[in-house]
Write an enzyme that holds these catalytic residues in place. Structure first.
Site, short mmCIF file in Angstrom:
data_model
loop_
_atom_site.label_atom_id
_atom_site.label_comp_id
_atom_site.label_asym_id
_atom_site.label_seq_id
_atom_site.Cartn_x
_atom_site.Cartn_y
_atom_site.Cartn_z
N SER A 177 20.26 -76.01 -10.15
CA SER A 177 21.16 -74.84 -9.74
C SER A 177 20.76 -73.71 -10.30
O SER A 177 21.18 -72.68 -9.74
CB SER A 177 22.58 -75.61 -10.08
N HIS A 205 23.55 -78.71 -4.07
CA HIS A 205 23.24 -77.34 -3.71
C HIS A 205 22.23 -77.84 -2.30
O HIS A 205 21.85 -76.96 -1.70
CB HIS A 205 22.54 -76.58 -4.42
N LYS A 236 30.43 -76.44 -2.00
CA LYS A 236 29.57 -75.28 -1.98
C LYS A 236 29.27 -75.22 -0.43
O LYS A 236 30.11 -74.33 -0.05
CB LYS A 236 28.35 -75.89 -2.65
C1 LIG Z 1 28.28 -77.21 -8.76
C2 LIG Z 1 27.65 -78.39 -9.26
C3 LIG Z 1 28.37 -79.82 -9.51
C4 LIG Z 1 29.75 -79.70 -9.76
O1 LIG Z 1 30.11 -79.83 -8.68
P1 LIG Z 1 31.96 -79.30 -8.48
O2 LIG Z 1 32.18 -79.78 -7.08
O3 LIG Z 1 31.86 -77.66 -8.38
O4 LIG Z 1 32.48 -79.97 -9.63
C5 LIG Z 1 27.44 -80.89 -9.93
N1 LIG Z 1 26.06 -80.88 -9.83
C6 LIG Z 1 25.44 -79.60 -9.64
C7 LIG Z 1 24.07 -79.77 -9.47
C8 LIG Z 1 26.21 -78.46 -9.32
O5 LIG Z 1 25.60 -77.36 -8.95
#
Ligand SMILES: *Cc1c(COP(=O)(O)O)cnc(C)c1O
Length: 380
Positions: A177, A205, A236
Site C-alpha cells: 500500500s 489494492h 477501495k
Molecule cells: C486499506 C487496507 C486494509 C484495510 O481495509 P479497510 O477495508 O480500509 O479496513 C487492509 N490491508 C491493506 C493492504 C490495505 O491497504
C-alpha cells in the site's frame, strides 16, 4: 498525561491530521474540496470511481427501504440478510474459490482472521512491509512470527524448510500500500505448496485493479488452490465498504467458528452488501474502466520516471515519489496543494523513507495528469 508525547510529534513534524472534505458535485476519485480549496484528488483508493456510480447508490437505496439501516446484531445472531449471502456467493465465483466470508472491514479481516488460522505452536511468516492490520493480526495470534525481507522468497524458503512442527502460514500484501510494488505471488505460492504451508494474500489494492479486477492470482495466472486464502476489500476499487475472505470451505468454516471480528461484531448494513454486489457486476462487465485506470497509471508513471524521480519499484496505480527528508516532503506536498493537487506526504512511522504518495484513478483526465507532472517538474 500526553502533553510531552504530543509536543514531540509536533516538533518532529509528525502530527497527523484529519482532513474532512466538503461536498462538491464531483466524484471523490477525481476532485475533492478541503480547507476551502478545490483540488484534483491523487489520494483516493476509489480507483475506478465506483463509489459515486448510480448503480451502487441505487442498489444501496433500494436495500435501505427493504432492510432499514443497521443490521441489529452479529451475523451469527440475526444480522445477516439474503444480500450478505448473495454477495458471498458472487465473491466466491468472482475469485474462483469454493466459498467466501464477509467481514466488516479489511482491518477487521486481517486482525481477526489471522488469529483464527494460527495460534501458539504455529509459525507465521510476514513480509516486512505488510499492512498494519496484518501486523496486528500476527500479534494477536500468539503464533511465532518471523518477519522476512521485503518480497524475499529465499528467506521464506529458509524459514519454511527449517520448521517441521505446527501449521505454517505465509502472509503478504499483493500490492503494497505504501510502495505500490507487487509481491511475486506465483513463486511464493509454489514455495508454500512445496513446504505444506498456507498462503494468505491481502488483495486490498489488487481487487478491481489487477487480473481484470479479480486480483493478484489472476494477474499471475495462478489458479486458486486449497492452500491459498485470498483476503480483499470492497472499500477501495469497488467503491463500497467491507471485506471478504475467499478460500476453501474448510477454511471458511473455521473462520465462522473462530474469527472474533465476525462473531463479536454487528454485521455490515445490508446496503453495504447491496452496493458491493452492484460494484462486482460493473467490474465484471466494464473491462474498459480497468483499462482506463492502467492507461492513466502509465501516463503518470512514465512522466515521473522521465523527470528522474524515484518511484520505489511501483508497478501499480500507487506511485510513491521520493522527495527528500520529512521537511522537504511536507513542503512539496504543500506546493502541490497550492497548485490545486491533493497528494499528502507520507511520513514515519507509516513508512521509513518519507514520500509523496500518488494514486492514479480511472476518473482522472489526461490534462489532470499532465498538469500534475508539470508541477512535479519544479520539484525534480
Ligand atoms: C486499506 C487496507 C486494509 C484495510 O481495509 P479497510 O477495508 O480500509 O479496513 C487492509 N490491508 C491493506 C493492504 C490495505 O491497504
Amino acid at each position: 498525561m500526553y502533553k510531552k508525547e504530543l509536543k514531540n510529534l509536533k516538533e518532529s513534524m509528525l502530527m497527523r491530521q484529519i482532513r474532512d472534505r466538503k461536498f462538491i458535485k464531483e466524484p471523490i476519485a477525481h476532485k475533492i474540496r478541503i480547507n476551502g480549496a478545490e483540488l484534483v484528488n491523487f489520494a483516493s483508493n476509489d480507483y475506478l470511481g465506483l463509489s459515486s456510480r448510480p448503480e451502487l447508490v441505487n442498489a444501496a437505496e433500494a436495500s435501505l427501504h427493504l432492510y432499514g439501516f443497521g443490521a441489529g446484531s452479529s451475523r451469527l445472531l440475526s444480522g445477516g440478510t439474503e444480500l450478505h449471502a448473495e454477495l458471498e456467493e458472487k465473491t466466491a465465483a468472482f475469485k474462483g474459490t469454493e466459498a467466501a466470508l464477509l467481514l466488516n472491514s479489511g482491518y477487521t479481516a486481517n486482525s481477526s482472521a489471522i488469529p483464527a488460522l494460527a495460534g501458539s505452536g504455529d509459525l507465521i511468516l510476514s513480509d516486512e512491509l505488510n499492512h498494519a492490520s496484518i501486523i496486528d493480526g500476527c500479534r494477536l495470534s500468539r503464533a511465532e512470527t518471523a518477519i522476512y525481507r521485503h518480497c524475499d522468497t529465499e528467506e521464506i524458503e529458509k524459514f519454511l524448510s527449517s520448521r517441521s512442527s505446527g501449521r505454517k502460514i505465509v502472509v503478504t500484501d499483493s500490492v503494497f500500500s505504501m510502495n505500490g510494488d507487487i509481491a511475486p505471488i506465483d513463486r511464493i505460492s509454489k514455495i508454500c505448496m512445496h513446504y505444506g504451508a498456507l498462503l494468505y494474500i491481502d488483495d486490498a489494492h489488487a481487487t478491481g485493479v489487477l487480473g481484470r479486477g479479480r486480483g493478484s492470482l489472476a494477474h499471475f495466472g495462478t489458479a486458486p488452490a486449497e492452500h491459498i486464502i485470498q483476503m480483499g476489500t470492497y472499500s477501495k476499487a469497488l467503491g463500497s465498504f467491507g471485506a471478504y475472505i475467499a478460500a476453501s470451505k474448510e477454511i471458511i468454516t473455521i473462520l465462522i467458528n473462530k474469527c472474533r471480528g465476525l462473531i463479536f461484531s454487528t454485521a455490515l448494513p445490508a446496503c453495504a452488501a447491496a452496493a458491493s454486489i452492484a460494484a462486482l457486476k460493473i467490474v465484471e462487465q466494464e473491462g474498459s474502466l480497468i483499462e482506463k485506470l492502467w492507461l492513466n497509471r502509465q501516463r503518470l508513471f512514465s512522466g515521473i520516471e522521465k523527470l528522474g524521480l524515484s518511484t520505489f519499484n511501483s508497478s501499480s496505480p500507487i506511485i510513491p515519489v521520493k522527495t527528500g527528508n520529512i521537511e522537504q516532503t511536507s513542503a512539496h506536498s504543500k506546493l502541490l496543494f497550492s497548485r490545486g493537487f491533493y497528494a499528502p506526504a507520507i511520513r514515519p512511522p507509516s513508512v521509513s523513507v518519507p514520500r509523496i504518495r500518488l494514486t492514479a484513478t480511472a476518473s482522472h483526465t489526461e490534462e489532470d495528469i499532465d498538469s500534475l507532472l508539470s508541477t512535479l517538474r519544479e520539484i525534480s
